[in-house]
Design an enzyme around this catalytic site. Structure first.
Site, PDB file in Angstrom:
ATOM      1  N   CYS A  73       9.228   1.295  15.441  1.00 59.83           N
ATOM      2  CA  CYS A  73      10.673   1.258  15.248  1.00 59.83           C
ATOM      3  C   CYS A  73      11.198  -0.151  15.543  1.00 59.83           C
ATOM      4  O   CYS A  73      10.887  -0.716  16.589  1.00 59.83           O
ATOM      5  CB  CYS A  73      11.325   2.272  16.183  1.00 59.83           C
ATOM      6  SG  CYS A  73      13.119   2.227  16.157  1.00 59.83           S
ATOM      7  N   CYS A 112      13.552   0.147  18.904  1.00 61.13           N
ATOM      8  CA  CYS A 112      13.081   0.465  20.261  1.00 61.13           C
ATOM      9  C   CYS A 112      11.579   0.297  20.429  1.00 61.13           C
ATOM     10  O   CYS A 112      11.069   0.427  21.534  1.00 61.13           O
ATOM     11  CB  CYS A 112      13.493   1.883  20.637  1.00 61.13           C
ATOM     12  SG  CYS A 112      12.517   3.163  19.822  1.00 61.13           S
ATOM     13  N   CYS A 151       7.792   3.297  -5.715  1.00 61.94           N
ATOM     14  CA  CYS A 151       9.251   3.416  -5.601  1.00 61.94           C
ATOM     15  C   CYS A 151       9.901   2.164  -5.026  1.00 61.94           C
ATOM     16  O   CYS A 151      11.123   2.046  -5.023  1.00 61.94           O
ATOM     17  CB  CYS A 151       9.616   4.629  -4.756  1.00 61.94           C
ATOM     18  SG  CYS A 151       9.024   4.518  -3.059  1.00 61.94           S
ATOM     19  N   CYS A 181      14.144   7.762  14.026  1.00 65.89           N
ATOM     20  CA  CYS A 181      13.349   7.595  15.246  1.00 65.89           C
ATOM     21  C   CYS A 181      13.953   8.506  16.297  1.00 65.89           C
ATOM     22  O   CYS A 181      15.150   8.404  16.587  1.00 65.89           O
ATOM     23  CB  CYS A 181      13.399   6.131  15.697  1.00 65.89           C
ATOM     24  SG  CYS A 181      12.723   5.877  17.355  1.00 65.89           S
ATOM     25  N   CYS A 221      15.457   6.581  19.650  1.00 61.74           N
ATOM     26  CA  CYS A 221      16.710   5.805  19.703  1.00 61.74           C
ATOM     27  C   CYS A 221      17.682   6.176  18.592  1.00 61.74           C
ATOM     28  O   CYS A 221      18.781   5.630  18.538  1.00 61.74           O
ATOM     29  CB  CYS A 221      16.412   4.310  19.648  1.00 61.74           C
ATOM     30  SG  CYS A 221      15.906   3.748  18.008  1.00 61.74           S
ATOM     31  N   HIS A 225      17.955   5.046  11.903  1.00 63.42           N
ATOM     32  CA  HIS A 225      17.712   5.578  10.565  1.00 63.42           C
ATOM     33  C   HIS A 225      16.499   4.870   9.983  1.00 63.42           C
ATOM     34  O   HIS A 225      16.438   3.638   9.960  1.00 63.42           O
ATOM     35  CB  HIS A 225      18.936   5.327   9.679  1.00 63.42           C
ATOM     36  CG  HIS A 225      18.707   5.657   8.243  1.00 63.42           C
ATOM     37  ND1 HIS A 225      18.656   6.958   7.789  1.00 63.42           N
ATOM     38  CD2 HIS A 225      18.497   4.866   7.156  1.00 63.42           C
ATOM     39  CE1 HIS A 225      18.427   6.946   6.468  1.00 63.42           C
ATOM     40  NE2 HIS A 225      18.334   5.689   6.070  1.00 63.42           N
ATOM     41  N   HIS A 284      13.956   8.560   4.228  1.00 60.15           N
ATOM     42  CA  HIS A 284      14.002   9.979   3.882  1.00 60.15           C
ATOM     43  C   HIS A 284      12.587  10.491   3.648  1.00 60.15           C
ATOM     44  O   HIS A 284      11.681   9.717   3.355  1.00 60.15           O
ATOM     45  CB  HIS A 284      14.843  10.206   2.620  1.00 60.15           C
ATOM     46  CG  HIS A 284      16.300   9.929   2.843  1.00 60.15           C
ATOM     47  ND1 HIS A 284      16.844   8.671   2.679  1.00 60.15           N
ATOM     48  CD2 HIS A 284      17.314  10.739   3.241  1.00 60.15           C
ATOM     49  CE1 HIS A 284      18.136   8.726   2.975  1.00 60.15           C
ATOM     50  NE2 HIS A 284      18.452   9.955   3.314  1.00 60.15           N
ATOM     51  N   ASP A 342       7.139  15.330  -2.572  1.00 58.00           N
ATOM     52  CA  ASP A 342       6.369  15.015  -3.778  1.00 58.00           C
ATOM     53  C   ASP A 342       5.251  14.013  -3.489  1.00 58.00           C
ATOM     54  O   ASP A 342       4.816  13.285  -4.368  1.00 58.00           O
ATOM     55  CB  ASP A 342       7.297  14.470  -4.872  1.00 58.00           C
ATOM     56  CG  ASP A 342       8.066  13.230  -4.407  1.00 58.00           C
ATOM     57  OD1 ASP A 342       7.774  12.729  -3.291  1.00 58.00           O
ATOM     58  OD2 ASP A 342       8.941  12.766  -5.138  1.00 58.00           O
ATOM     59  N   ARG A 379       6.090  12.585   1.309  1.00 57.16           N
ATOM     60  CA  ARG A 379       6.299  11.154   1.084  1.00 57.16           C
ATOM     61  C   ARG A 379       7.432  10.696   1.994  1.00 57.16           C
ATOM     62  O   ARG A 379       8.589  11.000   1.755  1.00 57.16           O
ATOM     63  CB  ARG A 379       6.666  10.908  -0.383  1.00 57.16           C
ATOM     64  CG  ARG A 379       7.117   9.477  -0.682  1.00 57.16           C
ATOM     65  CD  ARG A 379       7.228   9.233  -2.183  1.00 57.16           C
ATOM     66  NE  ARG A 379       8.207  10.079  -2.833  1.00 57.16           N
ATOM     67  CZ  ARG A 379       9.475   9.715  -3.121  1.00 57.16           C
ATOM     68  NH1 ARG A 379       9.895   8.512  -2.814  1.00 57.16           N
ATOM     69  NH2 ARG A 379      10.298  10.549  -3.717  1.00 57.16           N
ATOM     70  N   CYS A 395       9.593   7.992   2.809  1.00 58.92           N
ATOM     71  CA  CYS A 395      10.079   6.806   2.108  1.00 58.92           C
ATOM     72  C   CYS A 395      10.926   6.013   3.107  1.00 58.92           C
ATOM     73  O   CYS A 395      12.022   6.437   3.469  1.00 58.92           O
ATOM     74  CB  CYS A 395      10.899   7.278   0.913  1.00 58.92           C
ATOM     75  SG  CYS A 395      11.509   5.949  -0.102  1.00 58.92           S
TER      76      CYS A 395
HETATM   77 ZN   LIG Z   1      13.605   3.751  17.768  1.00 58.69          ZN
END
Ligand SMILES: [Zn+2]
Length: 132
Positions: A48, A51, A66, A97, A100, A103, A106, A110, A118, A120
């Site tokens: 991450c 953190c 992708c 995560c 903390c 974001h 997603h 598939d 997956r 992503c």
């Molecule tokens: Zn984190």
């Protein structure tokens, strides 16, 4: 869920680059094929960016075509948290995560075997620790 790491918005802003802050703390998305890891095959572990918690192993990374780094499975499942995301007129599963609340991206169903998943992930939300 209780976070192990909690910081104020101002603290995150000071710690992260503007792009890291936008994606990891404001649920932004980096543009496809622009991130530092979308086509990286270097062995190592992804942590991450906020953190340092370990999230993914490069061994589970695959080319999904992708433009974002894609993984089959988290390497430390308890560090990855999922939530329903109904933004942009879609229903998706957001990946964060758990330590903390950063974001990450997603998860879609598939992906290739064995998990069929997956993950992503935005390059900017993670940091690769290369295997020595
Ligand atoms: Zn984190």
């Amino acid at each position: 869920m209780s976070r192990k790491i909690t910081r104020s918005d101002a603290e995150w802003r000071a710690l992260l680059s503007p792009e890291e802050y936008y994606v990891a703390r404001q649920k932004g998305t980096e543009r496809a094929f622009t991130g530092r890891y979308w086509n990286t095959t270097t062995p190592g572990r992804y942590h991450c960016v906020c953190c340092g918690a370990e999230l993914f192993d490069a061994a589970s990374k695959f080319d999904a075509g992708c433009g974002w780094p894609s993984f089959n499975t988290p390497s430390v499942p308890e560090n990855v948290e999922e939530a329903e995301d109904r933004s942009h007129f879609m229903v998706r599963t957001e990946v964060m995560c758990s330590q903390c609340g950063a974001h990450l991206g997603h998860v879609f169903d598939d992906g290739p075997a064995p998990t069929g998943l997956r993950y992503c992930i935005n390059s900017v939300s993670v940091k690769l620790e290369e295997e020595k």
